[in-house]
Design an enzyme around this catalytic site. Structure first.
Site, PDB file in Angstrom:
ATOM      1  N   ARG A  97      33.214 -52.562 -17.722  1.00 44.00           N
ATOM      2  CA  ARG A  97      32.295 -52.890 -16.508  1.00 44.00           C
ATOM      3  C   ARG A  97      32.403 -52.190 -15.492  1.00 44.00           C
ATOM      4  NH1 ARG A  97      30.620 -58.258 -17.533  1.00 44.00           N
ATOM      5  NH2 ARG A  97      32.139 -59.711 -18.652  1.00 44.00           N
TER       6      ARG A  97
ATOM      7  N   ASP B 228      29.090 -55.471 -19.895  1.00 48.34           N
ATOM      8  CA  ASP B 228      30.336 -55.176 -20.736  1.00 48.34           C
ATOM      9  C   ASP B 228      30.331 -54.856 -21.920  1.00 48.34           C
ATOM     10  OD1 ASP B 228      29.566 -58.243 -20.838  1.00 48.34           O
ATOM     11  OD2 ASP B 228      31.424 -58.223 -22.120  1.00 48.34           O
TER      12      ASP B 228
ATOM     13  N   LYS C 197      30.236 -62.594 -14.817  1.00 46.01           N
ATOM     14  CA  LYS C 197      30.871 -61.700 -14.306  1.00 46.01           C
ATOM     15  C   LYS C 197      30.001 -60.225 -14.202  1.00 46.01           C
ATOM     16  CE  LYS C 197      34.438 -63.057 -17.305  1.00 46.01           C
ATOM     17  NZ  LYS C 197      35.558 -62.529 -18.353  1.00 46.01           N
ATOM     18  N   GLY C 198      28.992 -60.103 -14.712  1.00 50.48           N
ATOM     19  CA  GLY C 198      28.333 -58.845 -14.832  1.00 50.48           C
ATOM     20  C   GLY C 198      27.823 -58.436 -13.545  1.00 50.48           C
TER      21      GLY C 198
ATOM     22  N   LYS D   4      15.043 -56.234 -19.056  1.00 54.35           N
ATOM     23  CA  LYS D   4      14.620 -56.079 -20.385  1.00 54.35           C
ATOM     24  C   LYS D   4      13.547 -56.619 -20.661  1.00 54.35           C
ATOM     25  CE  LYS D   4      19.178 -54.930 -22.781  1.00 54.35           C
ATOM     26  NZ  LYS D   4      20.118 -55.410 -23.638  1.00 54.35           N
TER      27      LYS D   4
ATOM     28  N   ASP E  62      17.854 -60.644 -20.063  1.00 54.43           N
ATOM     29  CA  ASP E  62      17.337 -60.265 -21.360  1.00 54.43           C
ATOM     30  C   ASP E  62      16.186 -61.212 -21.940  1.00 54.43           C
ATOM     31  OD1 ASP E  62      17.836 -60.658 -24.573  1.00 54.43           O
ATOM     32  OD2 ASP E  62      19.017 -58.493 -24.068  1.00 54.43           O
TER      33      ASP E  62
ATOM     34  N   PHE F 186      21.418 -51.949 -26.091  1.00 53.16           N
ATOM     35  CA  PHE F 186      22.535 -52.600 -25.571  1.00 53.16           C
ATOM     36  C   PHE F 186      23.165 -51.614 -24.570  1.00 53.16           C
ATOM     37  CE2 PHE F 186      26.983 -54.057 -25.296  1.00 53.16           C
ATOM     38  CZ  PHE F 186      26.854 -55.322 -25.133  1.00 53.16           C
TER      39      PHE F 186
ATOM     40  N   GLU G  73      21.521 -60.983 -10.382  1.00 56.11           N
ATOM     41  CA  GLU G  73      21.661 -60.843 -11.950  1.00 56.11           C
ATOM     42  C   GLU G  73      21.704 -59.306 -11.987  1.00 56.11           C
ATOM     43  OE1 GLU G  73      23.401 -61.493 -14.701  1.00 56.11           O
ATOM     44  OE2 GLU G  73      22.483 -63.156 -15.328  1.00 56.11           O
TER      45      GLU G  73
HETATM   46  P1  IMP Z   1      19.693 -63.800 -21.167  1.00 50.24           P
HETATM   47  O1  IMP Z   1      19.799 -65.215 -20.935  1.00 50.24           O
HETATM   48  O2  IMP Z   1      19.277 -63.589 -22.646  1.00 50.24           O
HETATM   49  O3  IMP Z   1      18.684 -63.384 -20.280  1.00 50.24           O
HETATM   50  O4  IMP Z   1      21.056 -63.060 -21.018  1.00 50.24           O
HETATM   51  C1  IMP Z   1      21.404 -62.420 -19.759  1.00 50.24           C
HETATM   52  C2  IMP Z   1      22.869 -62.112 -19.855  1.00 50.24           C
HETATM   53  O5  IMP Z   1      23.229 -61.307 -21.068  1.00 50.24           O
HETATM   54  C3  IMP Z   1      23.107 -60.943 -18.764  1.00 50.24           C
HETATM   55  O6  IMP Z   1      23.385 -61.640 -17.552  1.00 50.24           O
HETATM   56  C4  IMP Z   1      24.201 -60.204 -19.431  1.00 50.24           C
HETATM   57  O7  IMP Z   1      25.510 -60.746 -18.885  1.00 50.24           O
HETATM   58  C5  IMP Z   1      24.044 -60.157 -20.729  1.00 50.24           C
HETATM   59  N1  IMP Z   1      23.507 -59.119 -21.307  1.00 50.24           N
HETATM   60  C6  IMP Z   1      21.838 -59.030 -21.694  1.00 50.24           C
HETATM   61  N2  IMP Z   1      21.799 -57.671 -22.025  1.00 50.24           N
HETATM   62  C7  IMP Z   1      23.033 -56.864 -22.082  1.00 50.24           C
HETATM   63  C8  IMP Z   1      23.562 -55.730 -22.377  1.00 50.24           C
HETATM   64  O8  IMP Z   1      22.687 -54.778 -22.694  1.00 50.24           O
HETATM   65  N3  IMP Z   1      24.842 -55.147 -22.193  1.00 50.24           N
HETATM   66  C9  IMP Z   1      25.635 -56.254 -21.780  1.00 50.24           C
HETATM   67  N4  IMP Z   1      25.328 -57.691 -21.451  1.00 50.24           N
HETATM   68  C10 IMP Z   1      23.805 -57.779 -21.651  1.00 50.24           C
HETATM   69 MG    MG Z   2      25.253 -61.431 -16.297  1.00 50.14          MG
END
Ligand code: IMP
Ligand code: MG
Length: 178
Positions: free
Chosen positions: A166, A160, A44-45, A132, A104, A153, A100
């Protein structure tokens, strides 16, 4: 949930966010001039980012959404990714841009990128508002990055805190993550 100054510190203002969105749109408009693009926004982000970016795009485009399993209530990535809502069209021959809001570990996008690549598109590129990069566990090719961010974070502008916040127009970081 209230954004309380004792817990949240402003990290990026709506103006800084808008500047990044406009820069990304300008690059995409230039790189895809004369082409038709398929935007695949990750629910949803990425909803706010996708809506704002699309309004700055001059290239012809369609929009699809995909929803993948998320962190849930945990604030760190669990590792396994599953599809909760798939896109509804055949992407063969299309120029796909995955949208996206933040990357992370890279696990979510590695999974989605490989899956889309396997469906025979003309091209697939990743567009992220925030990166990140220091948290990356899995290699992914990210062509369009709005801003590199610290390992904090973050909430607001689609990001969220347990599904809340959000809607905040600015992005904040949590001072006391636990
Ligand atoms: P990844 O698979 O570890 O790269 O995760 C990415 C997803 O984690 C993003 O699409 C976000 O939905 C969530 N996410 C990563 N960092 C944050 C944050 O700092 N705040 C809120 N959601 C996050
Ligand atoms: Mg996301």
């Amino acid at each position: 949930m209230m954004v309380d100054d004792r817990n949240f510190q402003k990290y990026l203002s709506r103006h800084e966010i808008d500047a990044s969105v406009q820069e990304l749109a300008a690059r995409i408009n230039k790189d895809y001039e004369g082409k038709s693009v398929l935007l695949v926004a990750v629910l949803k982000g990425a909803i706010l980012f996708a809506a704002d970016l699309a309004r700055h795009l001059t290239v012809e485009h369609e929009v699809e959404f995909v929803r993948l399993s998320s962190y849930g209530k945990a604030r760190t990535s669990s590792g396994t990714v599953t599809i909760l809502k798939d896109i509804g069209i055949d992407i063969r021959g299309k120029h796909v841009l995955i949208l996206e809001e933040i990357i992370d570990s890279g696990r979510t996008l590695r999974f989605l990128y490989d899956r889309l690549q396997a469906s025979g598109p003309a091209s697939v590129e990743i567009v992220t508002l925030l990166d990140k990069a220091s948290k990356r566990v899995v290699e992914i090719p990210v062509k369009y990055v709005g801003r590199l961010v610290d390992d904090q974070f973050l909430i607001g502008y689609g990001l969220d805190l347990e599904e809340k916040c959000r809607n905040l127009p600015d992005i904040y970081y949590l001072k006391y993550p636990n």
